[in-house]
Design a protein around this motif. Sequence first.
Motif, PDB file in Angstrom:
ATOM      1  N   ASP A   1      -2.614  21.741  -9.263  1.00  0.00           N
ATOM      2  CA  ASP A   1      -3.273  22.395 -10.394  1.00  0.00           C
ATOM      3  C   ASP A   1      -2.570  22.062 -11.702  1.00  0.00           C
ATOM      4  O   ASP A   1      -3.214  21.921 -12.748  1.00  0.00           O
ATOM      5  N   VAL A   2      -1.248  21.934 -11.652  1.00  0.00           N
ATOM      6  CA  VAL A   2      -0.477  21.555 -12.845  1.00  0.00           C
ATOM      7  C   VAL A   2      -0.778  20.110 -13.219  1.00  0.00           C
ATOM      8  O   VAL A   2      -0.929  19.773 -14.399  1.00  0.00           O
ATOM      9  N   MET A   3      -0.871  19.238 -12.210  1.00  0.00           N
ATOM     10  CA  MET A   3      -1.156  17.823 -12.463  1.00  0.00           C
ATOM     11  C   MET A   3      -2.484  17.636 -13.184  1.00  0.00           C
ATOM     12  O   MET A   3      -2.633  16.755 -14.032  1.00  0.00           O
TER      13      MET A   3
ATOM     14  N   LEU B   1      -3.721  19.356 -15.427  1.00  0.00           N
ATOM     15  CA  LEU B   1      -3.629  19.711 -16.841  1.00  0.00           C
ATOM     16  C   LEU B   1      -2.953  18.621 -17.670  1.00  0.00           C
ATOM     17  O   LEU B   1      -2.972  18.679 -18.890  1.00  0.00           O
ATOM     18  N   ARG B   2      -2.373  17.643 -16.988  1.00  0.00           N
ATOM     19  CA  ARG B   2      -1.643  16.590 -17.696  1.00  0.00           C
ATOM     20  C   ARG B   2      -2.571  15.452 -18.117  1.00  0.00           C
ATOM     21  O   ARG B   2      -3.665  15.311 -17.577  1.00  0.00           O
ATOM     22  N   PRO B   3      -2.108  14.629 -19.085  1.00  0.00           N
ATOM     23  CA  PRO B   3      -3.016  13.638 -19.697  1.00  0.00           C
ATOM     24  C   PRO B   3      -3.301  12.390 -18.872  1.00  0.00           C
ATOM     25  O   PRO B   3      -3.840  11.429 -19.414  1.00  0.00           O
ATOM     26  N   ILE B   4      -2.929  12.362 -17.599  1.00  0.00           N
ATOM     27  CA  ILE B   4      -3.295  11.226 -16.760  1.00  0.00           C
ATOM     28  C   ILE B   4      -4.058  11.752 -15.547  1.00  0.00           C
ATOM     29  O   ILE B   4      -3.988  12.941 -15.217  1.00  0.00           O
ATOM     30  N   SER B   5      -4.772  10.865 -14.885  1.00  0.00           N
ATOM     31  CA  SER B   5      -5.566  11.245 -13.719  1.00  0.00           C
ATOM     32  C   SER B   5      -4.693  11.920 -12.667  1.00  0.00           C
ATOM     33  O   SER B   5      -3.558  11.501 -12.416  1.00  0.00           O
ATOM     34  N   SER B   6      -5.216  12.977 -12.058  1.00  0.00           N
ATOM     35  CA  SER B   6      -4.447  13.709 -11.053  1.00  0.00           C
ATOM     36  C   SER B   6      -4.082  12.833  -9.867  1.00  0.00           C
ATOM     37  O   SER B   6      -2.969  12.931  -9.322  1.00  0.00           O
ATOM     38  N   ILE B   7      -4.994  11.957  -9.475  1.00  0.00           N
ATOM     39  CA  ILE B   7      -4.704  11.098  -8.327  1.00  0.00           C
ATOM     40  C   ILE B   7      -3.654  10.053  -8.687  1.00  0.00           C
ATOM     41  O   ILE B   7      -2.789   9.702  -7.868  1.00  0.00           O
ATOM     42  N   LEU B   8      -3.687   9.576  -9.925  1.00  0.00           N
ATOM     43  CA  LEU B   8      -2.666   8.642 -10.393  1.00  0.00           C
ATOM     44  C   LEU B   8      -1.321   9.352 -10.485  1.00  0.00           C
ATOM     45  O   LEU B   8      -0.268   8.774 -10.183  1.00  0.00           O
ATOM     46  N   HIS B   9      -1.343  10.604 -10.883  1.00  0.00           N
ATOM     47  CA  HIS B   9      -0.128  11.411 -10.973  1.00  0.00           C
ATOM     48  C   HIS B   9       0.523  11.539  -9.592  1.00  0.00           C
ATOM     49  O   HIS B   9       1.750  11.387  -9.448  1.00  0.00           O
TER      50      HIS B   9
ATOM     51  N   PHE C   1       0.837  -1.201   0.000  1.00  0.00           N
ATOM     52  CA  PHE C   1       0.000   0.000   0.000  1.00  0.00           C
ATOM     53  C   PHE C   1       0.877   1.258   0.000  1.00  0.00           C
ATOM     54  O   PHE C   1       0.628   2.202  -0.765  1.00  0.00           O
ATOM     55  N   SER C   2       1.898   1.274   0.844  1.00  0.00           N
ATOM     56  CA  SER C   2       2.791   2.433   0.926  1.00  0.00           C
ATOM     57  C   SER C   2       3.554   2.637  -0.376  1.00  0.00           C
ATOM     58  O   SER C   2       3.800   3.777  -0.787  1.00  0.00           O
ATOM     59  N   LEU C   3       3.904   1.535  -1.031  1.00  0.00           N
ATOM     60  CA  LEU C   3       4.624   1.624  -2.305  1.00  0.00           C
ATOM     61  C   LEU C   3       3.750   2.214  -3.403  1.00  0.00           C
ATOM     62  O   LEU C   3       4.193   3.061  -4.184  1.00  0.00           O
ATOM     63  N   ILE C   4       2.485   1.800  -3.454  1.00  0.00           N
ATOM     64  CA  ILE C   4       1.594   2.216  -4.532  1.00  0.00           C
ATOM     65  C   ILE C   4       0.832   3.497  -4.207  1.00  0.00           C
ATOM     66  O   ILE C   4       0.745   4.420  -5.022  1.00  0.00           O
ATOM     67  N   PHE C   5       0.271   3.565  -3.002  1.00  0.00           N
ATOM     68  CA  PHE C   5      -0.596   4.681  -2.633  1.00  0.00           C
ATOM     69  C   PHE C   5       0.028   5.642  -1.619  1.00  0.00           C
ATOM     70  O   PHE C   5      -0.590   6.649  -1.267  1.00  0.00           O
ATOM     71  N   GLY C   6       1.213   5.334  -1.128  1.00  0.00           N
ATOM     72  CA  GLY C   6       1.801   6.089  -0.023  1.00  0.00           C
ATOM     73  C   GLY C   6       1.957   7.574  -0.257  1.00  0.00           C
ATOM     74  O   GLY C   6       1.822   8.386   0.668  1.00  0.00           O
ATOM     75  N   ASN C   7       2.218   7.966  -1.505  1.00  0.00           N
ATOM     76  CA  ASN C   7       2.442   9.386  -1.776  1.00  0.00           C
ATOM     77  C   ASN C   7       1.168  10.219  -1.685  1.00  0.00           C
ATOM     78  O   ASN C   7       1.224  11.457  -1.689  1.00  0.00           O
ATOM     79  N   LEU C   8       0.015   9.572  -1.561  1.00  0.00           N
ATOM     80  CA  LEU C   8      -1.232  10.317  -1.369  1.00  0.00           C
ATOM     81  C   LEU C   8      -1.176  11.123  -0.075  1.00  0.00           C
ATOM     82  O   LEU C   8      -1.895  12.112   0.076  1.00  0.00           O
ATOM     83  N   ASN C   9      -0.317  10.697   0.832  1.00  0.00           N
ATOM     84  CA  ASN C   9      -0.152  11.409   2.100  1.00  0.00           C
ATOM     85  C   ASN C   9       0.418  12.812   1.896  1.00  0.00           C
ATOM     86  O   ASN C   9       0.323  13.667   2.784  1.00  0.00           O
ATOM     87  N   ASN C  10       1.007  13.048   0.713  1.00  0.00           N
ATOM     88  CA  ASN C  10       1.586  14.358   0.401  1.00  0.00           C
ATOM     89  C   ASN C  10       0.625  15.248  -0.392  1.00  0.00           C
ATOM     90  O   ASN C  10       1.028  16.297  -0.893  1.00  0.00           O
ATOM     91  N   THR C  11      -0.622  14.842  -0.503  1.00  0.00           N
ATOM     92  CA  THR C  11      -1.601  15.602  -1.296  1.00  0.00           C
ATOM     93  C   THR C  11      -1.721  17.043  -0.814  1.00  0.00           C
ATOM     94  O   THR C  11      -1.825  17.979  -1.615  1.00  0.00           O
ATOM     95  N   LYS C  12      -1.712  17.234   0.494  1.00  0.00           N
ATOM     96  CA  LYS C  12      -1.848  18.587   1.045  1.00  0.00           C
ATOM     97  C   LYS C  12      -0.730  19.491   0.549  1.00  0.00           C
ATOM     98  O   LYS C  12      -0.962  20.663   0.201  1.00  0.00           O
ATOM     99  N   TYR C  13       0.489  18.950   0.479  1.00  0.00           N
ATOM    100  CA  TYR C  13       1.620  19.736  -0.026  1.00  0.00           C
ATOM    101  C   TYR C  13       1.386  20.127  -1.485  1.00  0.00           C
ATOM    102  O   TYR C  13       1.609  21.289  -1.876  1.00  0.00           O
TER     103      TYR C  13
END
Length: 254
Positions: free
Chosen positions: A90-92, A94-102, A70-82
């Motif tokens: 906002d930049v993410m 605009l890119r061609p992949i899902s923002s959450i996947l980004h 979970f930490s390997l795949i989804f762990g960076n979601l913890n940095n969403t606030k940053y």
Amino acid sequence: MIGYFFLVNLKKITQYKTDFLIGIIPHVVLQAIDLLFIKTIFSSVGTVRGWHADELFLIYGLFTLNFGFFSLIFGNLNNTKYYLFSGEFDVMRLRPISSILHIMLSSFKTQALEQILAGCIITRYAFSSLEINVGLSEIIAFVIFISSGVLILGSLAIISISTLLITNGTFSLLTIILGFKELVKYPIDIFAKPIRQALTWFIPLALVSYYPAVYFLGKKSFSILICIIIALVLFTISVAIYRICLKKYNGLSS
């Protein structure tokens, strides 16, 4: 695109092999201390609600392994606030992949690999000490349980960070939900019925470790299908909630 992100982050992790290997040692030592504590306690009391120390190791190992992936795949979601306050989110968008996947692919935590390694060692020890026969059906069940567990943890994380989008980055359920993870390192039989029900159906963390252990130990009748259905339903709900919250998001970087 996804493969590129993965390779870049994998290169970052393995760039400093010595630092990575040194970083594993403290984590393994801490895990060993936790397990030694459990072993010491059970050497005095024998069993707790019918559970032996090695059976607890199986629960502990399964959770550690699941949480590592979970930490390997989804762990960076913890940095969403940053990402929200820095304007990177906002930049993410605009890119061609899902923002959450980004967000998920933007960074990997080396601690995740340490947890996966520790989980493998603990689970392997538990299977061996409990003399659990491992055949093709057990291997398939193990893969399904790990996949479902990771998806359940990831879905809860997605729901949690979705609250950041509608609260202007001021509130997230992630810390609260992950606070319950300590409970499912142990048999939920030791808790009151309302807590057991909550950990099974409302915040289904028990499906990450307890019920897979029950299945392999044959303590109770349990269907793998339940894990698959709950994981898929929860993931579908989490994505729907994220999309709804994303539509209500107005941006914070300005």
